[in-house]
Scaffold this motif. Structure first.
Motif, PDB file in Angstrom:
ATOM      1  N   GLU A  46     -23.434 -11.500 -16.096  1.00 41.34           N
ATOM      2  CA  GLU A  46     -22.468 -10.397 -16.162  1.00 41.34           C
ATOM      3  C   GLU A  46     -22.085  -9.954 -14.753  1.00 41.34           C
ATOM      4  O   GLU A  46     -22.445  -8.852 -14.310  1.00 41.34           O
ATOM      5  CB  GLU A  46     -23.058  -9.219 -16.944  1.00 41.34           C
ATOM      6  N   PRO A  47     -21.361 -10.773 -14.003  1.00 40.38           N
ATOM      7  CA  PRO A  47     -20.956 -10.335 -12.662  1.00 40.38           C
ATOM      8  C   PRO A  47     -20.009  -9.143 -12.724  1.00 40.38           C
ATOM      9  O   PRO A  47     -19.218  -9.015 -13.666  1.00 40.38           O
ATOM     10  CB  PRO A  47     -20.253 -11.580 -12.083  1.00 40.38           C
ATOM     11  N   GLU A  48     -20.104  -8.281 -11.724  1.00 37.65           N
ATOM     12  CA  GLU A  48     -19.222  -7.113 -11.655  1.00 37.65           C
ATOM     13  C   GLU A  48     -17.888  -7.463 -11.014  1.00 37.65           C
ATOM     14  O   GLU A  48     -16.864  -6.851 -11.327  1.00 37.65           O
ATOM     15  CB  GLU A  48     -19.881  -6.000 -10.847  1.00 37.65           C
ATOM     16  N   VAL A  49     -17.914  -8.421 -10.091  1.00 37.12           N
ATOM     17  CA  VAL A  49     -16.732  -8.729  -9.287  1.00 37.12           C
ATOM     18  C   VAL A  49     -16.524 -10.239  -9.288  1.00 37.12           C
ATOM     19  O   VAL A  49     -17.485 -11.012  -9.225  1.00 37.12           O
ATOM     20  CB  VAL A  49     -16.906  -8.225  -7.838  1.00 37.12           C
ATOM     21  N   ILE A  50     -15.270 -10.674  -9.363  1.00 33.35           N
ATOM     22  CA  ILE A  50     -14.935 -12.089  -9.185  1.00 33.35           C
ATOM     23  C   ILE A  50     -14.075 -12.216  -7.936  1.00 33.35           C
ATOM     24  O   ILE A  50     -13.110 -11.467  -7.745  1.00 33.35           O
ATOM     25  CB  ILE A  50     -14.223 -12.667 -10.424  1.00 33.35           C
ATOM     26  N   ILE A  51     -14.463 -13.136  -7.057  1.00 32.19           N
ATOM     27  CA  ILE A  51     -13.757 -13.391  -5.798  1.00 32.19           C
ATOM     28  C   ILE A  51     -13.026 -14.719  -5.952  1.00 32.19           C
ATOM     29  O   ILE A  51     -13.624 -15.725  -6.366  1.00 32.19           O
ATOM     30  CB  ILE A  51     -14.747 -13.462  -4.615  1.00 32.19           C
ATOM     31  N   MET A  52     -11.726 -14.738  -5.594  1.00 31.72           N
ATOM     32  CA  MET A  52     -10.955 -15.980  -5.749  1.00 31.72           C
ATOM     33  C   MET A  52      -9.631 -15.856  -4.996  1.00 31.72           C
ATOM     34  O   MET A  52      -9.200 -14.743  -4.650  1.00 31.72           O
ATOM     35  CB  MET A  52     -10.697 -16.260  -7.229  1.00 31.72           C
ATOM     36  N   PRO A  53      -8.956 -16.982  -4.753  1.00 35.74           N
ATOM     37  CA  PRO A  53      -7.628 -16.921  -4.144  1.00 35.74           C
ATOM     38  C   PRO A  53      -6.636 -16.255  -5.096  1.00 35.74           C
ATOM     39  O   PRO A  53      -6.756 -16.370  -6.323  1.00 35.74           O
ATOM     40  CB  PRO A  53      -7.276 -18.402  -3.922  1.00 35.74           C
ATOM     41  N   ALA A  54      -5.628 -15.595  -4.539  1.00 33.62           N
ATOM     42  CA  ALA A  54      -4.633 -14.913  -5.373  1.00 33.62           C
ATOM     43  C   ALA A  54      -3.880 -15.891  -6.262  1.00 33.62           C
ATOM     44  O   ALA A  54      -3.403 -15.515  -7.335  1.00 33.62           O
ATOM     45  CB  ALA A  54      -3.664 -14.147  -4.478  1.00 33.62           C
ATOM     46  N   ILE A 132     -11.546  -0.875 -16.044  1.00 37.84           N
ATOM     47  CA  ILE A 132     -12.474  -1.995 -16.269  1.00 37.84           C
ATOM     48  C   ILE A 132     -13.913  -1.495 -16.295  1.00 37.84           C
ATOM     49  O   ILE A 132     -14.724  -1.926 -17.129  1.00 37.84           O
ATOM     50  CB  ILE A 132     -12.258  -3.074 -15.182  1.00 37.84           C
ATOM     51  N   LYS A 133     -14.233  -0.577 -15.389  1.00 32.48           N
ATOM     52  CA  LYS A 133     -15.591  -0.010 -15.394  1.00 32.48           C
ATOM     53  C   LYS A 133     -15.903   0.670 -16.725  1.00 32.48           C
ATOM     54  O   LYS A 133     -16.986   0.516 -17.290  1.00 32.48           O
ATOM     55  CB  LYS A 133     -15.745   0.993 -14.244  1.00 32.48           C
ATOM     56  N   LEU A 134     -14.943   1.436 -17.234  1.00 40.50           N
ATOM     57  CA  LEU A 134     -15.153   2.150 -18.496  1.00 40.50           C
ATOM     58  C   LEU A 134     -15.314   1.172 -19.662  1.00 40.50           C
ATOM     59  O   LEU A 134     -16.154   1.365 -20.545  1.00 40.50           O
ATOM     60  CB  LEU A 134     -13.979   3.096 -18.758  1.00 40.50           C
ATOM     61  N   LEU A 135     -14.516   0.111 -19.665  1.00 40.07           N
ATOM     62  CA  LEU A 135     -14.602  -0.875 -20.743  1.00 40.07           C
ATOM     63  C   LEU A 135     -15.920  -1.644 -20.689  1.00 40.07           C
ATOM     64  O   LEU A 135     -16.508  -1.957 -21.732  1.00 40.07           O
ATOM     65  CB  LEU A 135     -13.420  -1.840 -20.670  1.00 40.07           C
TER      66      LEU A 135
END
Length: 568
Positions: A46-54, A132-135
């Protein structure tokens, strides 16, 4: 505070740097090189953040559609590109302009992870990140967005967006601006719903309707290509020619989790031929290996030597039968493995240790040179690899082998790097031991990996990927030590078995497992032994119950992806 993140790095541009940064700072990074692998990781984490190219923003939308709520940080090429993200409700905290500052990236990562405490911090992370945090939490709240002229409330009940107090266009215009944000109590009877949604994705899709995925232009396909028949399946009962003078003659195991390879290499120059066998397998394997070998060279006596890369009974017990059939051939191995072979009754005169060769090189009558690379404790003290200097072919023992079931064995195709990583994770004694060997191998020009177990790797890009990922230490997601998480992972395996096995087969399995754990509704509630031992126990029972290798491999992969330690 440690933050769990995922990196989607299709072009493999960022993972090496970010792996080092995350390793140093204590944050945790899951690495995926394609969307399929990312989705697999999301099944067990359950990662909180996803890092990727735009350019991969479409994958984030796909995650929203399947109700995986993860905040993005996107790499963009310019500030002009970054400005276009505002229309999706994203803020400065959601992007990094290339070339990026690693410390700034980490600061944004922590900002996204923290729960905002005041109106200023709410405005910094913006409405979409807050939503997103609330969901993610399954919260019930009213999220109010307002500027000097307009105000709009989004109503969330137990993680479901019920509606909002303004129209879609008004909301779309608001979220793209610098707005004030606050949270209020959601009271269903008093909520004014100007717009209602059947599900969360209908809400998000209304905001991203302006997004157009990048179009890829497919090359024209000729009629010949359209009508080309699929390649026939390989007949693994026959020798398979990899290249001129190079044959796979292994003995595949239909019910095994690993497939044992044997290679016949015929070096030749003018009228000189030097056939060599690499790996020999068990006594049972020897019958098929000999049959295949003789189809190629005519007689077993033609083979000049056999390279033995391991002293395990399953890896080399066939050597006795081979040497009885061929009285002139000799064995090439390490001093350590040679000691164990002598215990099998093989005379010292028929063993040549590579440590005695000048510079650990063997020059054949054909002019070909074999270089021997010592790889101690991968997985045994005398482990080594053989490099053909002219071709860059690297023959290895347990090192760089892979988990592989019969259906996945393809001697002419690249194996899955993930299978190499999983197998390596099972056999290495320590990361330091692995790194020492990797430093030696990295000095060489490797064009193909031919392992003792599993599939080969012919692609230089995949070879580089394997080495980079092994060096980074990210053999799996961070190791889990929380016993509750371990039991939850075990329960997900039980759910998979319930859906996969016949009902009676599953019940028999649960009865055996019930001697070690207390279960309710087919779930482990309490363990009578150390919970860390339950995953390995489940795998052992799967073996004992003759559950299919494909199912066992699926379980091993699931434990690996979840960061749960196992032994097999």
């Amino acid at each position: 505070m440690s933050v769990l993140c995922m990196l989607l790095d299709k072009k493999k541009q960022y993972f090496s740097l970010l792996a080092d940064i995350f390793n140093i700072t204590g944050h945790k990074l899951l690495i995926a090189f394609d969307e399929e692998k990312a989705l697999e990781l999301l099944k067990v984490s359950e990662p909180e953040v996803i890092i990727m190219p735009a350019e991969d923003l479409g994958f984030w939308f796909k995650l929203l559609e399947i109700e995986r709520y993860i905040m993005p940080i996107l790499f963009v090429g310019s500030y002009e590109d970054a400005e276009t993200l505002a229309k999706y409700g994203l803020r400065e905290v959601n992007y990094e302009v290339l070339p990026f500052n690693p410390m700034e990236l980490l600061t944004k990562l922590v900002s996204l992870s923290r729960d905002p405490q005041d109106s200023a911090s709410l405005s910094i992370i913006g409405p979409i990140n807050l939503l997103i945090k609330l969901l993610r939490k399954g919260a019930t709240s009213a999220l109010i967005i307002e500027d000097e002229e307009k105000s709009c409330s989004i109503y969330i009940h137990k993680g479901i967006i019920k509606g909002c107090s303004c129209g879609k266009e008004e909301l779309f215009n608001l979220i793209s601006k610098d707005v004030k944000i606050r949270l209020d109590i959601y009271q269903e009877g008093k909520a004014v719903n100007n717009c209602m949604y059947k599900d969360n994705w209908e809400f998000f899709s209304s905001l991203v309707h302006g997004y157009t995925p990048p179009q890829t232009v497919s090359p024209p396909v000729s009629r010949v290509e359209e009508t080309t028949a699929p390649k026939p399946a390989l007949d693994l009962s026959q020798p398979i020619e990899i290249s001129h003078g190079f044959f796979w003659i292994g003995s595949p195991q239909r019910h095994g989790l690993v497939q044992r390879n044997a290679y016949l290499r015929i070096y030749e120059k003018d009228n000189i031929k030097v056939p060599m066998l690499i790996n020999i397998g068990t006594v049972q394997d020897y019958v098929l290996i000999r049959s295949k070998l003789e189809q190629v060279v005519g007689t077993i006596e033609a083979v000049k030597a056999v390279v033995v890369l391991s002293s395990g009974v399953d890896d080399c017990s066939g050597i006795v039968s081979f040497l009885q059939s061929n009285q002139k051939a000799f064995v090439i191995t390490s001093l350590s493995i040679a000691q164990r072979l002598r215990a099998l009754g093989i005379p010292q005169a028929r063993i040549k240790a590579f440590e005695t060769f000048p510079n650990k090189r063997l020059r054949l009558a054909t002019g070909d040179v074999l270089r021997f690379i010592h790889l101690p404790f991968l997985p045994e003290r005398g482990s080594f690899a053989v490099l053909e200097e002219s071709t860059g072919f690297l023959f290895t023992g347990g090192f760089l082998s892979s988990l592989c079931i019969y259906e996945d064995l393809k001697p002419l195709e690249d194996g899955d790097p993930e299978d190499v990583l999983i197998y390596t994770n099972l056999i290495i004694p320590s990361q330091d031991t692995l790194n020492r060997s990797l430093r030696q191998v990295n000095k060489e020009e490797i064009n193909a990996i031919l392992p003792m177990l599993g599939n080969p790797v012919y692609s230089k890009d995949k070879i580089r990927e394997i080495f980079d990922r092994l060096e980074s230490g990210f053999l799996a997601v961070p190791e889990v030590i929380d016993s509750q998480v371990v039991l939850e992972t075990c329960n997900s395996i039980l759910a998979y078995l319930r859906d996969t096995l016949e009902a009676q087969e599953f019940q028999n399995f649960l009865e055996e497992l019930g001697s070690f754990v207390y279960m309710e509704d087919n779930k482990i509630v309490e363990s009578f032994i150390d919970p860390e031992n339950i995953p390995s126990l489940i795998l052992s029972l799967m073996y004992a119950k003759n559950i299919t290798p494909a199912t066992i491999k699926k379980a091993i992969t699931h434990f690996y992806m979840a960061g749960v330690s196992i032994t097999i």
